[in-house]
Motif scaffolding. Structure first.
Motif, short mmCIF file in Angstrom:
data_model
loop_
_atom_site.label_atom_id
_atom_site.label_comp_id
_atom_site.label_asym_id
_atom_site.label_seq_id
_atom_site.Cartn_x
_atom_site.Cartn_y
_atom_site.Cartn_z
N ASP A 1 0.71 -1.20 0.10
CA ASP A 1 0.14 0.11 0.15
C ASP A 1 0.70 1.27 0.07
O ASP A 1 0.57 2.30 -0.82
CB ASP A 1 -1.03 0.11 1.28
N ALA A 2 2.15 1.35 0.92
CA ALA A 2 2.62 2.32 0.95
C ALA A 2 3.60 2.62 -0.48
O ALA A 2 3.55 3.86 -1.02
CB ALA A 2 3.87 2.14 1.87
N VAL A 3 4.06 1.50 -1.07
CA VAL A 3 4.79 1.66 -2.43
C VAL A 3 3.87 2.30 -3.40
O VAL A 3 4.16 3.13 -4.34
CB VAL A 3 5.52 0.48 -2.77
N LEU A 4 2.46 1.64 -3.61
CA LEU A 4 1.59 2.20 -4.24
C LEU A 4 1.17 3.71 -4.34
O LEU A 4 0.92 4.19 -5.13
CB LEU A 4 0.37 1.12 -4.37
N GLU A 5 0.90 4.01 -2.98
CA GLU A 5 0.52 5.17 -2.90
C GLU A 5 1.71 6.31 -2.91
O GLU A 5 1.50 7.28 -3.73
CB GLU A 5 0.32 5.45 -1.22
N GLY A 6 2.95 5.71 -2.84
CA GLY A 6 4.30 6.51 -3.17
C GLY A 6 4.40 6.52 -4.52
O GLY A 6 4.60 7.92 -5.13
N ALA A 7 4.13 5.66 -5.35
CA ALA A 7 4.05 5.83 -6.77
C ALA A 7 3.06 6.60 -7.27
O ALA A 7 3.00 7.40 -8.39
CB ALA A 7 4.14 4.23 -7.40
N SER A 8 1.71 6.61 -6.79
CA SER A 8 0.77 7.20 -7.22
C SER A 8 1.20 8.61 -6.98
O SER A 8 0.69 9.78 -7.81
CB SER A 8 -0.60 6.84 -6.67
N ARG A 9 1.65 9.17 -5.87
CA ARG A 9 1.91 10.61 -5.69
C ARG A 9 2.86 10.96 -6.62
O ARG A 9 3.16 11.95 -6.96
CB ARG A 9 2.40 10.85 -4.17
N LEU A 10 4.04 10.08 -6.90
CA LEU A 10 5.05 10.59 -7.68
C LEU A 10 4.66 10.66 -9.24
O LEU A 10 4.92 11.63 -9.73
CB LEU A 10 5.99 9.35 -7.84
#
Length: 190
Positions: free
Chosen positions: A135-144
């Motif tokens: 979830d953190a990686v997906l959220e970080g990728a989405s924000r990036l």
């Protein structure tokens, strides 16, 4: 003168019969019975003396056999006591080993149950950590991606220098998602 009267009558009369051979039979029979009894008595006395002699020889034999067998009996009794002691010690040791193995098996079963419980907890924790990391990686990728898209829409540089002309001449970039996880920057269509 004295008065003499007729003689007094006798009150007992004894009659004797003439001896004949029939009257002698009971006397001879009594003598024969007495002789037979004396003979049987002598035979019994001899038999008792013989039984006493045999009894004394058996008594001597039994006492010598007892003396000869006494060490054997004592050794057999000692061996029986030793065997009983060894059996008791072995039984005690086997009981202790059985209790130890039972305790060990119970401890292993308890530890196994506890280990299974902890492994289930660890697997659940790892699943939760993996889910949170994903979830953190997906959220970080989405924000990036959002940041890149926002940065791509801004005019660079904001001042009027030569770099602004270059940026104006350069085509705008677009962020596109490829394969679900990786990103690639594509030039914007004119």
């Amino acid at each position: 003168m004295p008065f003499t009267g007729p003689p007094a009558p006798q009150d007992t009369t004894v009659l004797t019969l003439a001896s004949d051979s029939l009257t002698l039979v009971p006397g001879w029979a009594a003598v024969l019975v007495a002789l037979a009894f004396a003979g049987v008595l002598v035979v019994l006395l001899v038999l008792l003396a013989e039984v006493r002699r045999v009894s004394s020889s058996w008594t001597r034999f039994l006492s010598s056999a007892e003396e000869r067998s006494r060490p054997l009996v004592e050794h057999a009794n000692a061996a029986a006591r030793n065997l009983e002691h060894i059996t008791e010690v072995a039984r005690t040791d086997i009981d202790r080993v059985n209790k130890a193995f039972t305790g060990l098996a119970d401890g292993i079963a308890d530890a196994s149950g506890e280990l299974q419980h902890r492994l289930k907890d660890l697997v659940a924790l790892l699943d939760l950590a993996q889910s949170e990391a994903e979830d953190a990686v997906l959220e970080g990728a989405s924000r990036l991606r959002s940041l890149r898209a926002g940065l791509g829409n801004l005019p660079w540089p904001l001042s009027g220098s030569g770099q602004a002309r270059d940026a104006a001449e350069r085509p705008a970039t677009e962020v596109a998602e490829v394969d679900g996880d990786s990103e690639r920057v594509l030039p914007a269509e004119e």
